[in-house]
Design a protein around this motif. Structure first.
Motif, short mmCIF file in Angstrom:
data_model
loop_
_atom_site.label_atom_id
_atom_site.label_comp_id
_atom_site.label_asym_id
_atom_site.label_seq_id
_atom_site.Cartn_x
_atom_site.Cartn_y
_atom_site.Cartn_z
N LEU A 1 -10.33 7.88 -0.90
CA LEU A 1 -10.49 6.76 -1.82
C LEU A 1 -11.89 6.14 -1.66
O LEU A 1 -12.55 5.82 -2.65
CB LEU A 1 -9.41 5.70 -1.56
CG LEU A 1 -9.46 4.44 -2.44
CD1 LEU A 1 -9.31 4.79 -3.92
CD2 LEU A 1 -8.39 3.44 -2.01
N ASN B 1 -6.45 9.91 3.41
CA ASN B 1 -6.49 9.55 2.00
C ASN B 1 -7.29 8.27 1.76
O ASN B 1 -7.87 8.09 0.68
CB ASN B 1 -5.07 9.41 1.46
CG ASN B 1 -4.35 10.76 1.42
OD1 ASN B 1 -4.98 11.80 1.21
ND2 ASN B 1 -3.05 10.76 1.62
N GLY B 2 -7.32 7.40 2.76
CA GLY B 2 -8.18 6.21 2.67
C GLY B 2 -9.64 6.61 2.61
O GLY B 2 -10.44 6.00 1.89
N ILE C 1 0.84 -1.19 0.00
CA ILE C 1 0.00 0.00 0.00
C ILE C 1 0.88 1.25 0.00
O ILE C 1 1.80 1.36 0.83
CB ILE C 1 -0.94 0.00 1.23
CG1 ILE C 1 -1.94 -1.15 1.11
CG2 ILE C 1 -1.69 1.31 1.35
CD1 ILE C 1 -2.91 -1.26 2.24
N LEU D 1 -2.49 -1.15 -6.44
CA LEU D 1 -1.85 -0.46 -5.32
C LEU D 1 -0.43 -0.95 -5.02
O LEU D 1 0.47 -0.13 -4.79
CB LEU D 1 -2.71 -0.56 -4.07
CG LEU D 1 -3.97 0.32 -4.03
CD1 LEU D 1 -4.66 0.21 -2.69
CD2 LEU D 1 -3.65 1.78 -4.31
N LEU E 1 -1.39 6.52 1.39
CA LEU E 1 -2.69 5.99 1.81
C LEU E 1 -2.71 5.69 3.30
O LEU E 1 -3.78 5.59 3.90
CB LEU E 1 -2.99 4.71 1.02
CG LEU E 1 -4.48 4.38 0.77
CD1 LEU E 1 -5.19 5.51 0.06
CD2 LEU E 1 -4.62 3.09 0.00
#
Length: 477
Positions: free
Chosen positions: A346, A342-343, A327, A465, A331
């Motif tokens: 997403l 940032n997760g 990852i 990713l 993230l």
């Protein structure tokens, strides 16, 4: 019994904990909407041939890997390595995207029934504007979840228990209504044939909803080693769980047959069936809309809590044990409240796409709701595949892993049962991709494309990713 033993969970604790986490009234309504009273035979088959072995496998996996904190991903890491474990963790998170896209719809529907006493709120607006409102609701609760507010979850727990109790009360009151109130049974001329499905193509497209209904037993795995005498009491708890699910599924489906004609099922039963059921129940007992409003209000709060919890918890499961090999570092970034910023972005992008894109090809809210529910039944069981993969891997090296509880010790038999559950789940998901609308129309093709493409995109992102993480690592070295 010593104090230490007194603190251990007993078989009845395990059974009730698992029952509350696995079962819900919606399972009865949705599968009755698909199959009518023939679903009673389907429940018997799915519970005996799929659910019982699934639950017992989970027990052995949980006992063998008692120190694994990541659940399925920990089991996979131990048996199959880090790369597949990452995909298990990714799948566990990403299958919640369609679930998150539907929760705001469910909240809107529940609110409509709470304040208007009917399901007309979602019928008076275009799907585009309804989905736009749904997106706004999601963004609002995404913000709530990012603030780390826990009181919402506590309120939701109380509401969830209320919904659960009312679901059991519904079965009791509906089954006894013809005797106590003289209510007329909606499904007439019930015979043995009424309960026998036609095992045709249309029937097989409904299997994914059954699998979706009985899945999730892996949630109970952390408690295997907290059970008193796990080798004896855990399987007893799982058998009692299967009995409880069977009783609620069979009696609940029969109760639906009392209220709704099995041969003429309302087209919006999946969307509004839970509220219709309590509204009719209130009419039987002279209570008006009281039962329905109480259920709708409780369900609204329970859905809100489930939305907030499902935004946060699966993402943290994915990122908690993540490494920079799989990852991207960006993230993993968190704010001062520990929120993976940032997760969350997403999540918003993926859910936003899934909320808005279908509105351009599916003409009305009922079809849109049913499609998204069906998509959940296709995507959510994909995480169960890793449970069966882990069990097959465990069986191949059974002598290496010691366990306090064994479902099966024979390698060949254990592997075969794991393979059966894996293949059946995959088959159900594939068949679930075929839409439940008039075949070969523009809407049928549109739904079919979305049903096929969505799982591939969601899982495919999990493969992209690690590539990005590798490139970032190279750039920073």
């Amino acid at each position: 019994m010593s104090d230490k033993e007194a603190k251990k969970l007993r078989w009845y604790n395990i059974a009730l904990m698992a029952f509350v986490s696995v079962w819900g009234f919606g399972n009865v309504v949705n599968n009755y909407a698909n199959q009518g009273l023939t679903v009673i035979t389907s429940w018997i088959l799915i519970i005996a041939l799929y659910f019982v072995p699934y639950a017992l496998m989970v027990g052995q996996l949980g006992s063998a890997f008692k120190y694994g904190k990541g659940g399925v991903s920990s089991w996979i890491k131990e048996t199959m390595g880090k790369d597949i474990a990452y995909m298990a963790a990714w799948t566990y998170w990403v299958v919640h995207i369609p679930y998150l896209a539907q929760k705001p719809q469910a909240i809107l529907i529940a609110l409509g029934w709470t304040f208007t006493g009917n399901g007309n709120l979602t019928k008076t607006m275009s799907t585009f504007w309804l989905q736009l409102i749904t997106l706004v609701i999601f963004v609002f609760f995404l913000w709530i979840a990012s603030r780390g507010i826990t009181s919402l979850k506590r309120i939701g727990t109380i509401a969830g228990i209320s919904v659960f109790i009312m679901s059991l009360l519904y079965i009791l009151l509906a089954i006894t209504a013809p005797s106590f109130t003289g209510a007329e049974v909606a499904t007439q001329n019930i015979t043995f044939k009424t309960f026998i499905p036609e095992f045709n193509f249309a029937y097989f497209t409904t299997l994914s909803m059954l699998v979706f209904a009985v899945g999730g037993a892996e949630k109970i795995s952390p408690y295997v080693n907290n059970t008193l005498n796990p080798g004896r009491e855990f399987p007893r708890g799982m058998i009692v769980l299967a009995i409880l699910v069977s009783v609620c599924a069979l009696l609940g489906s029969y109760a639906m047959g009392i209220m709704f004609d099995s041969h003429n099922i309302p087209v919006d039963l999946k969307m509004n069936g839970q509220y219709y059921a309590f509204q009719i129940l209130g009419e039987y007992y002279g209570l008006g809309n009281v039962l329905m409003i109480v259920y709708a209000l409780s369900n609204t709060l329970a859905q809100i809590s489930a939305l907030a919890f499902s935004i946060d918890a699966p993402l943290k499961v994915l990122l908690a044990d993540a490494d920079e090999a799989h990852i991207p570092k960006s993230l993993l970034k968190t704010n001062d409240k520990g929120t993976p910023v940032n997760g969350y972005w997403l999540t918003l992008i993926l859910v936003g796409i899934l909320i808005m894109v279908p509105a351009f090809g599916i003409g009305e809210m009922n079809s849109l709701f049913n499609w998204l529910l069906d998509l959940n039944s296709i995507v959510m069981p994909l995480r169960y595949l890793f449970v069966f993969l882990a069990f097959m891997a465990l069986m191949r090296a059974i002598e290496k892993y010691k366990s306090e509880y064994y479902f099966i010790k024979n390698k060949v038999l254990g592997f075969s049962i794991g393979l059966w559950c894996f293949l059946f789940t995959a088959f159900a998901c594939i068949m679930g991709m075929f839409p439940k609308v008039e075949a070969f129309t523009s809407e049928w093709y549109f739904q079919l494309i979305l049903n096929v493409v969505t799982p591939f995109i969601l899982l495919g992102l999990g493969l992209i990713l690690p590539m990005l993480a590798k490139r970032n690592k190279r750039a920073n070295s």
